[in-house]
Design a protein around this motif. Sequence first.
Motif, PDB file in Angstrom:
ATOM      1  N   LEU A 249       0.204   3.516  -6.236  1.00  0.00           N
ATOM      2  CA  LEU A 249       0.916   2.441  -5.555  1.00  0.00           C
ATOM      3  C   LEU A 249       2.285   2.273  -6.203  1.00  0.00           C
ATOM      4  N   CYS A 250       3.320   2.116  -5.368  1.00  0.00           N
ATOM      5  CA  CYS A 250       4.650   2.166  -5.965  1.00  0.00           C
ATOM      6  C   CYS A 250       5.613   1.050  -5.567  1.00  0.00           C
ATOM      7  N   TRP A 251       5.405   0.352  -4.438  1.00  0.00           N
ATOM      8  CA  TRP A 251       6.406  -0.633  -4.031  1.00  0.00           C
ATOM      9  C   TRP A 251       5.911  -2.043  -4.213  1.00  0.00           C
ATOM     10  N   PRO A 252       6.652  -2.865  -4.942  1.00  0.00           N
ATOM     11  CA  PRO A 252       7.873  -2.645  -5.705  1.00  0.00           C
ATOM     12  C   PRO A 252       7.554  -2.167  -7.119  1.00  0.00           C
ATOM     13  N   SER A 253       8.555  -1.666  -7.797  1.00  0.00           N
ATOM     14  CA  SER A 253       8.376  -1.180  -9.161  1.00  0.00           C
ATOM     15  C   SER A 253       8.145  -2.354 -10.111  1.00  0.00           C
ATOM     16  N   GLY A 254       6.995  -2.359 -10.752  1.00  0.00           N
ATOM     17  CA  GLY A 254       6.694  -3.414 -11.720  1.00  0.00           C
ATOM     18  C   GLY A 254       7.561  -3.323 -12.960  1.00  0.00           C
ATOM     19  N   THR A 255       7.902  -2.104 -13.350  1.00  0.00           N
ATOM     20  CA  THR A 255       8.774  -1.919 -14.509  1.00  0.00           C
ATOM     21  C   THR A 255      10.145  -2.521 -14.237  1.00  0.00           C
ATOM     22  N   THR A 256      10.693  -2.232 -13.077  1.00  0.00           N
ATOM     23  CA  THR A 256      12.004  -2.771 -12.733  1.00  0.00           C
ATOM     24  C   THR A 256      11.936  -4.288 -12.574  1.00  0.00           C
ATOM     25  N   ALA A 257      10.842  -4.792 -12.044  1.00  0.00           N
ATOM     26  CA  ALA A 257      10.682  -6.243 -11.908  1.00  0.00           C
ATOM     27  C   ALA A 257      10.691  -6.902 -13.280  1.00  0.00           C
ATOM     28  N   ALA A 258       9.998  -6.313 -14.246  1.00  0.00           N
ATOM     29  CA  ALA A 258       9.945  -6.878 -15.594  1.00  0.00           C
ATOM     30  C   ALA A 258      11.316  -6.842 -16.265  1.00  0.00           C
ATOM     31  N   VAL A 259      11.983  -5.702 -16.201  1.00  0.00           N
ATOM     32  CA  VAL A 259      13.302  -5.577 -16.825  1.00  0.00           C
ATOM     33  C   VAL A 259      14.297  -6.524 -16.166  1.00  0.00           C
ATOM     34  N   SER A 260      14.288  -6.603 -14.854  1.00  0.00           N
ATOM     35  CA  SER A 260      15.205  -7.490 -14.133  1.00  0.00           C
ATOM     36  C   SER A 260      14.932  -8.954 -14.462  1.00  0.00           C
ATOM     37  N   ALA A 261      13.672  -9.307 -14.599  1.00  0.00           N
ATOM     38  CA  ALA A 261      13.319 -10.685 -14.941  1.00  0.00           C
ATOM     39  C   ALA A 261      13.833 -11.048 -16.330  1.00  0.00           C
ATOM     40  N   VAL A 262      13.647 -10.158 -17.291  1.00  0.00           N
ATOM     41  CA  VAL A 262      14.118 -10.432 -18.657  1.00  0.00           C
ATOM     42  C   VAL A 262      15.636 -10.557 -18.675  1.00  0.00           C
ATOM     43  N   VAL A 263      16.325  -9.663 -17.993  1.00  0.00           N
ATOM     44  CA  VAL A 263      17.785  -9.724 -17.935  1.00  0.00           C
ATOM     45  C   VAL A 263      18.235 -11.027 -17.275  1.00  0.00           C
ATOM     46  N   THR A 264      17.577 -11.438 -16.220  1.00  0.00           N
ATOM     47  CA  THR A 264      17.947 -12.675 -15.537  1.00  0.00           C
ATOM     48  C   THR A 264      17.761 -13.885 -16.447  1.00  0.00           C
ATOM     49  N   VAL A 265      16.680 -13.919 -17.195  1.00  0.00           N
ATOM     50  CA  VAL A 265      16.457 -15.017 -18.139  1.00  0.00           C
ATOM     51  C   VAL A 265      17.565 -15.037 -19.192  1.00  0.00           C
ATOM     52  N   ILE A 266      17.906 -13.882 -19.717  1.00  0.00           N
ATOM     53  CA  ILE A 266      18.965 -13.818 -20.733  1.00  0.00           C
ATOM     54  C   ILE A 266      20.287 -14.323 -20.163  1.00  0.00           C
TER      55      ILE A 266
ATOM     56  N   LEU B  96      13.915   5.126  -4.721  1.00  0.00           N
ATOM     57  CA  LEU B  96      14.973   4.155  -4.991  1.00  0.00           C
ATOM     58  C   LEU B  96      14.616   2.783  -4.415  1.00  0.00           C
ATOM     59  N   SER B  97      14.022   2.765  -3.236  1.00  0.00           N
ATOM     60  CA  SER B  97      13.657   1.484  -2.622  1.00  0.00           C
ATOM     61  C   SER B  97      12.599   0.742  -3.442  1.00  0.00           C
ATOM     62  N   ASP B  98      11.756   1.460  -4.168  1.00  0.00           N
ATOM     63  CA  ASP B  98      10.780   0.815  -5.049  1.00  0.00           C
ATOM     64  C   ASP B  98      11.494   0.047  -6.156  1.00  0.00           C
ATOM     65  N   ALA B  99      12.479   0.717  -6.759  1.00  0.00           N
ATOM     66  CA  ALA B  99      13.226   0.087  -7.847  1.00  0.00           C
ATOM     67  C   ALA B  99      14.044  -1.097  -7.339  1.00  0.00           C
ATOM     68  N   LEU B 100      14.668  -0.948  -6.180  1.00  0.00           N
ATOM     69  CA  LEU B 100      15.442  -2.054  -5.614  1.00  0.00           C
ATOM     70  C   LEU B 100      14.532  -3.241  -5.285  1.00  0.00           C
TER      71      LEU B 100
ATOM     72  N   GLY C 232       0.775  -1.237   0.000  1.00  0.00           N
ATOM     73  CA  GLY C 232       0.000   0.000   0.000  1.00  0.00           C
ATOM     74  C   GLY C 232       0.806   1.286   0.000  1.00  0.00           C
ATOM     75  N   ARG C 233       2.076   1.225  -0.257  1.00  0.00           N
ATOM     76  CA  ARG C 233       2.917   2.432  -0.291  1.00  0.00           C
ATOM     77  C   ARG C 233       2.622   3.223  -1.564  1.00  0.00           C
ATOM     78  N   THR C 234       2.503   4.550  -1.423  1.00  0.00           N
ATOM     79  CA  THR C 234       2.180   5.381  -2.584  1.00  0.00           C
ATOM     80  C   THR C 234       3.270   6.418  -2.853  1.00  0.00           C
ATOM     81  N   PHE C 235       3.333   6.835  -4.113  1.00  0.00           N
ATOM     82  CA  PHE C 235       4.226   7.896  -4.561  1.00  0.00           C
ATOM     83  C   PHE C 235       3.407   8.740  -5.516  1.00  0.00           C
ATOM     84  N   HIS C 236       3.164   9.968  -5.155  1.00  0.00           N
ATOM     85  CA  HIS C 236       2.297  10.870  -5.929  1.00  0.00           C
ATOM     86  C   HIS C 236       0.914  10.251  -6.168  1.00  0.00           C
ATOM     87  N   GLY C 237       0.393   9.569  -5.161  1.00  0.00           N
ATOM     88  CA  GLY C 237      -0.949   9.023  -5.223  1.00  0.00           C
ATOM     89  C   GLY C 237      -1.088   7.673  -5.891  1.00  0.00           C
TER      90      GLY C 237
END
Length: 114
Positions: free
Chosen positions: A22-39, A74-78, A15-20
């Motif tokens: 939901l932000c934690w964890p970053s879904g974009t970073t999760a997707a990019v990290s997952a693709v990189v890990t698979v590669i 930053l903690s969202d991205a991490l 339930g953490r928010t950033f500018h209204g």
Amino acid sequence: GLAVGLAELLKLLVGRTFHGALCWPSGTTAAVSAVVTVIVLVTRGRGRGAAVVIGSAVVTFETVALVAFRWHYLSDALGGIFVGVGSVLLVDAVFHRVRRLRRRRRSGAPALTV
């Protein structure tokens, strides 16, 4: 898909928010990290080192961009990095375990009880 779905579920639970939003964890970073890990996992030989270096750079630049453009803390991205990498490693471990059990059944060896 698991990484993004898990990130979205965690957003609802935390339930953490950033500018209204939901932000934690970053879904974009999760997707990019997952693709990189698979590669990295599917790359063999000398290419694996290059995959690690290039993939790490991509995730780092993406993380810096999300924070610099003020879309995430930053903690969202991490958190997204941990969710993305962890999801792929979990799926990989499950598939290897299932494959090992199938081999044991075909060979007639007793299955592992652990």
